[in-house]
Design a protein around this motif. Structure first.
Motif, short mmCIF file in Angstrom:
data_model
loop_
_atom_site.label_atom_id
_atom_site.label_comp_id
_atom_site.label_asym_id
_atom_site.label_seq_id
_atom_site.Cartn_x
_atom_site.Cartn_y
_atom_site.Cartn_z
N PRO A 52 7.52 2.75 6.70
CA PRO A 52 8.00 1.84 7.56
C PRO A 52 6.83 0.85 8.38
O PRO A 52 6.84 -0.16 8.12
N THR A 53 5.55 1.57 8.44
CA THR A 53 4.26 0.80 8.57
C THR A 53 3.84 -0.33 7.61
O THR A 53 3.40 -1.38 7.79
N GLU A 54 4.14 0.19 6.42
CA GLU A 54 3.65 -0.67 5.26
C GLU A 54 4.70 -1.79 5.06
O GLU A 54 4.22 -3.16 5.03
N LEU A 55 6.01 -1.56 5.07
CA LEU A 55 7.04 -2.67 4.88
C LEU A 55 6.80 -3.64 5.92
O LEU A 55 7.17 -4.72 5.89
N ILE A 56 6.64 -3.15 7.14
CA ILE A 56 6.62 -4.04 8.42
C ILE A 56 5.40 -4.82 8.23
O ILE A 56 5.20 -6.08 8.83
N ALA A 57 4.23 -4.35 7.75
CA ALA A 57 3.07 -4.96 7.55
C ALA A 57 3.24 -6.16 6.73
O ALA A 57 2.60 -7.10 6.79
N PHE A 58 3.91 -5.79 5.60
CA PHE A 58 4.03 -6.80 4.67
C PHE A 58 5.08 -8.04 5.25
O PHE A 58 4.74 -9.18 5.09
N ASN A 157 -1.72 4.14 -4.87
CA ASN A 157 -2.19 5.06 -3.70
C ASN A 157 -1.33 6.31 -3.79
O ASN A 157 -0.17 6.26 -4.16
N ASP A 158 -1.82 7.52 -3.53
CA ASP A 158 -1.10 8.65 -3.17
C ASP A 158 -0.42 8.53 -2.04
O ASP A 158 -0.47 7.63 -1.39
N LEU A 159 0.64 9.52 -2.07
CA LEU A 159 1.65 9.31 -1.06
C LEU A 159 1.29 9.12 0.44
O LEU A 159 1.80 8.42 1.32
N PRO A 160 0.14 9.91 0.92
CA PRO A 160 -0.02 9.89 2.45
C PRO A 160 -1.08 8.64 2.53
O PRO A 160 -1.17 8.41 3.84
N LEU A 161 -1.47 7.84 1.64
CA LEU A 161 -2.45 6.73 1.91
C LEU A 161 -1.68 5.47 1.83
O LEU A 161 -1.42 4.92 0.71
N GLY A 162 -1.64 4.80 3.09
CA GLY A 162 -1.33 3.63 3.31
C GLY A 162 -2.05 2.43 2.89
O GLY A 162 -3.20 2.54 2.85
N ARG A 163 -1.47 1.31 2.36
CA ARG A 163 -2.01 0.29 1.77
C ARG A 163 -2.72 -0.69 2.89
O ARG A 163 -2.30 -0.85 4.11
N ASN A 164 -3.48 -1.76 2.37
CA ASN A 164 -4.16 -2.83 3.22
C ASN A 164 -3.41 -3.88 2.61
O ASN A 164 -3.74 -4.59 1.65
N VAL A 165 -2.76 -4.61 3.60
CA VAL A 165 -1.82 -5.86 3.12
C VAL A 165 -2.88 -7.19 2.90
O VAL A 165 -2.70 -7.98 2.19
N ASP A 166 -3.90 -7.01 3.83
CA ASP A 166 -4.79 -8.19 3.73
C ASP A 166 -5.66 -8.18 2.39
O ASP A 166 -6.00 -9.16 1.95
N GLU A 167 -5.75 -7.02 1.65
CA GLU A 167 -6.39 -6.85 0.45
C GLU A 167 -5.62 -7.43 -0.51
O GLU A 167 -6.00 -8.04 -1.65
N MET A 171 -6.61 -10.71 -3.11
CA MET A 171 -6.39 -10.70 -4.44
C MET A 171 -5.63 -11.96 -4.78
O MET A 171 -6.20 -12.46 -6.09
N VAL A 172 -4.53 -12.57 -4.08
CA VAL A 172 -3.98 -13.67 -4.38
C VAL A 172 -4.94 -14.84 -4.32
O VAL A 172 -5.00 -15.73 -5.05
N ASP A 173 -5.61 -14.88 -3.07
CA ASP A 173 -6.59 -15.95 -3.34
C ASP A 173 -7.80 -15.81 -4.35
O ASP A 173 -8.12 -16.95 -4.79
N ALA A 174 -8.21 -14.64 -4.88
CA ALA A 174 -9.07 -14.52 -5.66
C ALA A 174 -8.51 -15.27 -7.15
O ALA A 174 -9.11 -16.00 -7.55
N ASN A 188 -16.32 -8.28 -2.70
CA ASN A 188 -16.09 -8.50 -1.41
C ASN A 188 -15.88 -10.13 -0.90
O ASN A 188 -15.95 -10.38 0.11
N TRP A 189 -15.55 -10.76 -2.29
CA TRP A 189 -15.30 -11.95 -1.92
C TRP A 189 -14.18 -12.51 -1.17
O TRP A 189 -12.99 -11.79 -1.23
N THR A 190 -14.20 -13.33 -0.44
CA THR A 190 -12.85 -13.76 0.45
C THR A 190 -12.86 -15.15 0.36
O THR A 190 -13.86 -16.02 0.17
#
Length: 209
Positions: A52-58, A157-167, A171-174, A188-190
């Motif tokens: 839920p933390t990931e889906l809400i973050a998206f 990612n493995d099951l315990p490791l949540g993602r970074n939505v900003d990343e 990647m879309v921006d790149a 590290n380009w932004t």
């Protein structure tokens, strides 16, 4: 496992929940080809803990994806009815009420398998051959699919490791910067930072700054 990067994203038609409240049949990423990029991500199960933390973050960043003309689509091995129930459960009760992007049902697990993210528990014989012994779910896989339906970026990612939505947004921006300017994006380009030409001179110029 072979990477999907540089290849056509596997096609599927499956049941899904859209707008947080409508179950539809035959949902497909094919509808976005020629129109939008897609961030297609997998998560293990509804009604769990990291998910839920990931889906809400998206959802919190959905406007940032939409202004970049990128569709966000989630997928797990749950049924569309489980998705619907979770989407209509309040956040303070473990739900994800307020999520509006599509959630695909991969009850058959074929979508997860085709994207190379199907996880399970395994036993190994004396020769090292693996046999699945658990109930398979999806790893936390994410795929950036361009307007031609080609996978341009993936991370699993493995099951315990949540993602970074900003990343994912980075990647879309790149990808957009490369497509619009023909410049490649260094480590590290932004957005707003210098990129570089894909030449020896371009690298030297960039590194000398």
């Amino acid at each position: 496992m072979q990477t999907l990067v540089g290849k056509k994203a596997p096609s599927f038609h499956a049941n899904a929940v859209i707008n947080g409240n409508q179950i539809i049949e035959g949902f497909s990423l094919d509808q976005f080809v020629g129109k939008q990029e897609v961030v297609f991500f997998f998560y293990p199960l509804d009604f769990t803990f990291v998910c839920p933390t990931e889906l809400i973050a998206f959802q919190d960043k959905l406007a940032d994806f939409e202004k970049r003309n990128v569709a966000v689509v989630g997928c797990s091995v749950d049924s569309e009815y489980s998705h619907f129930a979770w989407l209509n459960t309040e956040k303070n009760k473990g739900g994800i009420q307020g999520v509006t992007y599509p959630l695909v049902s991969d009850l058959s697990k074929t979508i997860s398998e085709n994207y190379g993210v199907l996880a399970s528990e395994y036993d190994y014989d004396a020769e090292g051959n693996a046999t699945s012994t658990g109930a398979p779910v999806a790893y936390r896989g994410l795929f950036l699919i361009d307007k031609n339906g080609i996978v341009r970026h993936s991370v699993i990612n493995d099951l315990p490791l949540g993602r970074n939505v900003d990343e994912a947004i980075r990647m879309v921006d790149a990808l957009h910067h490369f497509e619009e300017n023909g410049e490649v994006c260094p480590a590290n380009w932004t957005q707003g930072k210098d990129a570089m030409k894909a030449t020896a001179e371009g690298v030297a110029e960039y590194l000398s700054k």
